[in-house]
Design a protein around this motif. Structure first.
Motif, short mmCIF file in Angstrom:
data_model
loop_
_atom_site.label_atom_id
_atom_site.label_comp_id
_atom_site.label_asym_id
_atom_site.label_seq_id
_atom_site.Cartn_x
_atom_site.Cartn_y
_atom_site.Cartn_z
N HIS A 80 17.48 21.27 10.86
CA HIS A 80 17.49 20.30 11.96
C HIS A 80 18.77 20.50 12.76
CE1 HIS A 80 16.74 15.83 13.25
NE2 HIS A 80 17.15 16.59 14.27
N THR A 81 18.65 20.98 13.99
CA THR A 81 19.82 21.22 14.83
C THR A 81 20.05 20.00 15.73
OG1 THR A 81 18.57 22.27 16.63
CG2 THR A 81 19.34 23.69 14.84
N HIS A 82 21.32 19.75 16.03
CA HIS A 82 21.70 18.60 16.84
C HIS A 82 22.66 19.05 17.95
CE1 HIS A 82 20.32 15.68 13.66
NE2 HIS A 82 20.55 16.74 12.90
N GLY A 98 14.18 33.00 7.45
CA GLY A 98 12.82 32.81 6.97
C GLY A 98 12.34 31.38 6.92
N VAL A 99 13.10 30.45 7.54
CA VAL A 99 12.70 29.04 7.57
C VAL A 99 11.88 28.79 8.83
CG1 VAL A 99 13.49 26.65 7.67
CG2 VAL A 99 14.71 28.31 6.25
N ARG A 100 10.66 28.33 8.65
CA ARG A 100 9.77 28.11 9.79
C ARG A 100 9.78 26.66 10.27
NH1 ARG A 100 8.70 33.11 11.78
NH2 ARG A 100 8.54 34.56 10.03
N GLN A 125 9.78 23.90 16.24
CA GLN A 125 8.46 23.27 16.35
C GLN A 125 8.48 22.00 17.17
OE1 GLN A 125 8.43 23.75 12.00
NE2 GLN A 125 6.22 23.98 12.18
N VAL A 126 9.56 21.24 17.06
CA VAL A 126 9.65 19.96 17.77
C VAL A 126 11.08 19.78 18.27
CG1 VAL A 126 9.34 17.46 17.63
CG2 VAL A 126 7.92 18.95 16.23
N THR A 127 11.22 19.25 19.48
CA THR A 127 12.53 18.81 19.98
C THR A 127 12.48 17.31 20.16
OG1 THR A 127 13.01 20.91 21.09
CG2 THR A 127 14.23 18.97 21.83
N SER A 350 7.33 15.55 8.75
CA SER A 350 6.01 15.72 8.16
C SER A 350 5.08 16.46 9.09
CB SER A 350 5.41 14.34 7.84
OG SER A 350 6.19 13.63 6.90
N ARG A 351 5.27 16.27 10.37
CA ARG A 351 4.42 16.96 11.36
C ARG A 351 4.63 18.47 11.34
NH1 ARG A 351 5.36 16.11 17.88
NH2 ARG A 351 4.58 18.15 18.48
N THR A 352 5.77 18.93 10.86
CA THR A 352 6.05 20.37 10.87
C THR A 352 5.34 21.11 9.74
OG1 THR A 352 8.06 20.19 9.53
CG2 THR A 352 8.30 19.96 11.93
#
Length: 356
Positions: A80-82, A98-100, A125-127, A350-352
């Protein structure tokens, strides 16, 4: 699930405190890495048992290699980037490791996005946009709507409870008399915060002391303005503080004259039992639109230079009528509570997808 949070800095800024609130409440094993020398928030996280890593001395893509090694070594399930500057190297490093499952949070954005930013956005995947304004900017940059989630910034009201001992200690340290009527502002001292308006307003309130907590490039100009207005002896510059609670306890009336803001500090002020004057605070504006007002919170009239000094004088009169008594702690509702923030972010996780 093991989560690594990547952030540019861990000083005492707004995004850092939002991360602290989130990590404290997420039901996952979280660790944090900072791309700058750690500060007050890093100390707070470590005191709570959170592991804080440092990848310093590298800027932008120069941090990718070290982040990739850290992610692999830690066997993290999600990254999780901030903040904008951490998103580019953090997303690249996650993909190389290798983290999706990659999520980003953006608190505030400039006018344009670099090509590299848009390229790395596709690696996640999500921002999460911390406000509708940030969501609109992401959409303008070309980020698909289905990849954007709006989860507003939040406060933990319990962190700002009024304590007369903190009030007395802060005033003694700053040289403010115990019985003085203190008007306060909290934030970075820069032109956009419009603390110049607050200095001019206090000049029209005889006997009131102004306490400004924060630092920044406008400090010298504000000190000169206080001298020009003839109230240099009534303006106290407290400098940067790791947490606003002590300063809010020392104040009697809070004012936020800046218009380019989410207004989070206004929510902190009402949680501390202060009457609050504000030019902009979307959470309180939403409540007002729904006819749900918050006692002692008043929005200033846009484009009216006399609105702030007039409202300030009125609040000081009310303070005298209450004999200095504090207002009760108030809040803007569950949508802006830190517990809600954590639940919503966990929903995005959870959506990821499931943990591999």
């Amino acid at each position: 699930m093991r989560v690594l949070h990547v952030i540019t800095a861990l000083g005492d800024g707004g995004p850092e405190h939002q991360l602290r609130l989130l990590v404290d409440r997420l039901p996952h094993e979280s660790e944090v890495v900072t791309l700058s020398p750690p500060g007050a928030v890093a100390d707070a996280l470590r005191a709570r048992g959170t592991t804080v890593h440092e990848v310093t001395g590298r800027r932008g893509l120069g941090a990718v290699g070290a982040l990739r090694r850290l992610i692999r070594r830690g066997r993290f399930d999600l990254v999780h980037t901030h903040v904008h500057r951490a998103c580019v190297p953090g997303r690249f490093a996650a993909r190389l490791a290798g983290v999706r499952r990659v999520v980003a949070t953006e608190h505030r954005l400039g006018d344009t996005a670099g090509r590299l930013y848009l390229t790395t956005e596709r690696l996640g995947q999500v921002t999460i946009a911390a406000s509708p304004a940030v969501a609109r900017r992401l959409a303008e940059w070309g980020v698909p709507d289905e990849r954007i989630e709006v989860i507003p910034k939040a406060v933990a009201p319990g962190e700002f409870g009024y304590d007369p001992r903190l009030r007395a200690a802060a005033r003694a340290r700053l040289g403010i008399a115990p019985g003085a009527a203190v008007v306060g502002g909290v934030g970075r001292l820069e032109p956009g915060e419009r603390f110049d308006r607050l200095i001019r307003a206090v000049a029209e309130a005889p006997g009131a002391t102004l306490l400004l907590a924060g630092d920044g490039p406008a400090r010298d100009a504000l000190q000169k303005l206080a001298a020009i207005e003839g109230i240099a002896d009534r303006v106290v510059f407290a400098g940067r503080v790791p947490h606003a609670r002590e300063m809010l306890c020392a104040m009697d009336v809070f004012a936020s004259p800046g218009e380019d803001t989410f207004g989070l500090v206004v929510l902190e002020a009402i949680a501390a039992g202060l009457p609050a004057l504000y030019a902009r605070c979307p959470p309180l504006e939403e409540l007002a639109a729904a006819r749900a007002t918050v006692e002692g919170a008043r929005r200033l009239t846009p484009h009216d230079r006399e609105s702030l000094p007039r409202a300030l004088r009125a609040e000081l009169l009310c303070l005298a009528e209450r004999h200095g008594e504090r207002l009760p702690a108030r809040a803007a509702g569950p949508r802006y509570d830190a517990d809600h923030l954590a639940r919503e972010v966990d929903r995005v996780y959870s959506r990821t997808g499931p943990v591999s």
